[in-house]
Each structure stands twice: as structure tokens, then as C-alpha cells.
Design a protein around this motif. Structure first.
Motif, PDB file in Angstrom:
ATOM      1  N   SER A  44       0.819  -1.200   0.000  1.00 30.30           N
ATOM      2  CA  SER A  44       0.000   0.000   0.000  1.00 30.30           C
ATOM      3  C   SER A  44       0.862   1.263   0.000  1.00 30.30           C
ATOM      4  O   SER A  44       0.461   2.270  -0.564  1.00 30.30           O
ATOM      5  N   LYS A  45       2.031   1.211   0.587  1.00 26.74           N
ATOM      6  CA  LYS A  45       2.942   2.363   0.552  1.00 26.74           C
ATOM      7  C   LYS A  45       3.429   2.603  -0.869  1.00 26.74           C
ATOM      8  O   LYS A  45       3.467   3.748  -1.336  1.00 26.74           O
ATOM      9  N   VAL A  46       3.772   1.543  -1.572  1.00 26.08           N
ATOM     10  CA  VAL A  46       4.203   1.666  -2.964  1.00 26.08           C
ATOM     11  C   VAL A  46       3.052   2.163  -3.822  1.00 26.08           C
ATOM     12  O   VAL A  46       3.240   3.005  -4.703  1.00 26.08           O
ATOM     13  N   GLN A  47       1.866   1.671  -3.554  1.00 27.92           N
ATOM     14  CA  GLN A  47       0.691   2.118  -4.308  1.00 27.92           C
ATOM     15  C   GLN A  47       0.427   3.605  -4.096  1.00 27.92           C
ATOM     16  O   GLN A  47       0.137   4.327  -5.049  1.00 27.92           O
ATOM     17  N   ARG A  48       0.524   4.034  -2.856  1.00 30.66           N
ATOM     18  CA  ARG A  48       0.325   5.463  -2.580  1.00 30.66           C
ATOM     19  C   ARG A  48       1.376   6.303  -3.270  1.00 30.66           C
ATOM     20  O   ARG A  48       1.073   7.355  -3.829  1.00 30.66           O
ATOM     21  N   GLN A  49       2.631   5.843  -3.234  1.00 29.13           N
ATOM     22  CA  GLN A  49       3.714   6.580  -3.873  1.00 29.13           C
ATOM     23  C   GLN A  49       3.480   6.668  -5.383  1.00 29.13           C
ATOM     24  O   GLN A  49       3.647   7.725  -5.974  1.00 29.13           O
ATOM     25  N   ILE A  98       9.583  16.000 -10.027  1.00 26.25           N
ATOM     26  CA  ILE A  98       8.617  15.260  -9.212  1.00 26.25           C
ATOM     27  C   ILE A  98       9.206  13.911  -8.810  1.00 26.25           C
ATOM     28  O   ILE A  98       9.131  13.504  -7.651  1.00 26.25           O
ATOM     29  N   TYR A  99       9.824  13.217  -9.768  1.00 26.55           N
ATOM     30  CA  TYR A  99      10.419  11.920  -9.450  1.00 26.55           C
ATOM     31  C   TYR A  99      11.617  12.063  -8.517  1.00 26.55           C
ATOM     32  O   TYR A  99      11.827  11.217  -7.650  1.00 26.55           O
ATOM     33  N   LEU A 100      12.399  13.126  -8.679  1.00 30.69           N
ATOM     34  CA  LEU A 100      13.534  13.334  -7.780  1.00 30.69           C
ATOM     35  C   LEU A 100      13.081  13.597  -6.353  1.00 30.69           C
ATOM     36  O   LEU A 100      13.722  13.167  -5.397  1.00 30.69           O
ATOM     37  N   VAL A 101      11.990  14.300  -6.196  1.00 32.48           N
ATOM     38  CA  VAL A 101      11.507  14.636  -4.864  1.00 32.48           C
ATOM     39  C   VAL A 101      10.746  13.462  -4.233  1.00 32.48           C
ATOM     40  O   VAL A 101      10.943  13.147  -3.059  1.00 32.48           O
ATOM     41  N   LEU A 102       9.908  12.781  -5.014  1.00 33.51           N
ATOM     42  CA  LEU A 102       9.003  11.785  -4.439  1.00 33.51           C
ATOM     43  C   LEU A 102       9.481  10.343  -4.533  1.00 33.51           C
ATOM     44  O   LEU A 102       8.961   9.484  -3.828  1.00 33.51           O
ATOM     45  N   ASN A 103      10.440  10.044  -5.398  1.00 33.05           N
ATOM     46  CA  ASN A 103      10.869   8.661  -5.583  1.00 33.05           C
ATOM     47  C   ASN A 103      12.250   8.467  -4.972  1.00 33.05           C
ATOM     48  O   ASN A 103      13.250   8.946  -5.503  1.00 33.05           O
ATOM     49  N   ARG A 104      12.295   7.753  -3.861  1.00 37.82           N
ATOM     50  CA  ARG A 104      13.540   7.572  -3.114  1.00 37.82           C
ATOM     51  C   ARG A 104      14.588   6.807  -3.927  1.00 37.82           C
ATOM     52  O   ARG A 104      15.770   7.109  -3.876  1.00 37.82           O
ATOM     53  N   THR A 105      14.166   5.811  -4.699  1.00 34.77           N
ATOM     54  CA  THR A 105      15.111   5.017  -5.479  1.00 34.77           C
ATOM     55  C   THR A 105      15.801   5.862  -6.540  1.00 34.77           C
ATOM     56  O   THR A 105      17.027   5.810  -6.690  1.00 34.77           O
ATOM     57  N   ILE A 106      15.024   6.653  -7.261  1.00 34.28           N
ATOM     58  CA  ILE A 106      15.613   7.528  -8.284  1.00 34.28           C
ATOM     59  C   ILE A 106      16.493   8.579  -7.633  1.00 34.28           C
ATOM     60  O   ILE A 106      17.598   8.862  -8.097  1.00 34.28           O
ATOM     61  N   ARG A 107      16.017   9.174  -6.531  1.00 33.74           N
ATOM     62  CA  ARG A 107      16.795  10.203  -5.840  1.00 33.74           C
ATOM     63  C   ARG A 107      18.126   9.655  -5.346  1.00 33.74           C
ATOM     64  O   ARG A 107      19.179  10.272  -5.543  1.00 33.74           O
ATOM     65  N   ASN A 108      18.125   8.474  -4.733  1.00 29.19           N
ATOM     66  CA  ASN A 108      19.372   7.884  -4.244  1.00 29.19           C
ATOM     67  C   ASN A 108      20.308   7.539  -5.394  1.00 29.19           C
ATOM     68  O   ASN A 108      21.527   7.685  -5.281  1.00 29.19           O
ATOM     69  N   GLY A 109      19.746   7.063  -6.503  1.00 39.15           N
ATOM     70  CA  GLY A 109      20.576   6.761  -7.667  1.00 39.15           C
ATOM     71  C   GLY A 109      21.245   7.994  -8.243  1.00 39.15           C
ATOM     72  O   GLY A 109      22.430   7.976  -8.578  1.00 39.15           O
ATOM     73  N   VAL A 110      20.494   9.083  -8.332  1.00 36.43           N
ATOM     74  CA  VAL A 110      21.066  10.334  -8.853  1.00 36.43           C
ATOM     75  C   VAL A 110      22.105  10.888  -7.889  1.00 36.43           C
ATOM     76  O   VAL A 110      23.180  11.332  -8.305  1.00 36.43           O
ATOM     77  N   LEU A 111      21.805  10.842  -6.600  1.00 36.49           N
ATOM     78  CA  LEU A 111      22.771  11.335  -5.618  1.00 36.49           C
ATOM     79  C   LEU A 111      24.050  10.511  -5.629  1.00 36.49           C
ATOM     80  O   LEU A 111      25.149  11.059  -5.492  1.00 36.49           O
TER      81      LEU A 111
END
Length: 136
Positions: A44-49, A98-111
Motif C-alpha cells: 500500500s505504501k508503494v501504491q500510494r507513492q 517530481i520523481y527526484l523529490v518523491l521517488n527515493r530510489t531515483i533520488r538515491n541513484g542520482v545522488l
């Protein structure tokens, strides 16, 4: 009086606005239907995200398309024209942020790509000889 009216552009923008609403409702229904039998909180957390990310991207596109149709047929105040310009820019490139702010996987990959510590790939000759058991 309007000198030029692009009816095809208006048709496109109206169809995009309606399609976005219908597709978003379909996404929400699909996620709900597939999760009917599951009870894990992680799902449900993934669904909400997923829903929040899709909603933010669709909202930018919906607002831009709708405001441009309104601008074509009605005289809007200046601030609405500015909102239309910002939403149009957001609809073309805002999904990245939006993806950089809300998606932890993408954000961590970019960082990790941006903040990678530089390592020296060149090996020191004496170090290589010692590893292979060869003396100089």
C-alpha cells in the motif's frame, strides 16, 4: 475578437484533459483491484507513492492543457497567463523534479552518481608487482 483560433489545438488540449482524468481514474481503480487480496503495508505504501507521482505529473499536464484552451477563447487575467506558462514548462520538464523529490530510489541513484568519490583507476607499478608476487 479573435483573429486566429486553432480548433485542432483546442480539440487536442481538451482530449488530453479528459484523457488524463479517465486514465488517472483507471490507474487508481487498477491499483485498488490488484491489491484487493493483499494486506501488506509495504504494497500500500508503494501504491500510494505511485498514485501521488502519477497525480502530480497528470495535474501539471491537465492544468497546462486546460489553461491554454481557456486562453484561446477567453481573456484571462495576467496571473493566469503566468500560471499557464509555468504549468506548460512543468508539463514538459517537471516530471523529472517530481520523481527526484518523491521517488527515493531515483533520488538515491542520482545522488550516488553526482556525489561519487573519485577513485584513481591507475595502479602504481610497484603495487601491481607485489600483488602478482613478482619482484622488481
Amino acid at each position: 475578437m479573435l483573429k486566429y483560433t486553432g480548433y485542432l489545438l483546442s480539440f487536442h488540449n481538451i482530449s488530453v484533459s479528459i484523457s488524463l482524468i479517465l486514465l488517472h481514474v483507471l490507474l487508481l481503480f487498477s491499483v485498488w483491484w490488484k491489491s484487493k487480496g493483499t494486506s501488506t503495508s509495504q504494497l500500500s505504501k508503494v501504491q500510494r507513492q505511485l498514485f501521488v507521482q502519477a497525480f502530480c505529473v497528470c495535474t501539471l499536464n491537465f492544468m497546462a492543457a486546460t489553461l491554454y484552451v481557456l486562453m484561446q477563447f477567453f481573456a484571462l487575467p495576467y496571473f493566469m497567463i503566468l500560471v499557464a506558462e509555468f504549468t506548460w514548462q512543468g508539463s514538459t520538464g517537471g516530471a523529472v523534479f517530481i520523481y527526484l523529490v518523491l521517488n527515493r530510489t531515483i533520488r538515491n541513484g542520482v545522488l550516488s552518481l553526482l556525489c561519487r568519490r573519485k577513485t584513481h583507476n591507475s595502479t602504481h607499478p610497484s603495487h601491481t608487482y607485489r600483488q602478482q608476487g613478482i619482484s622488481r
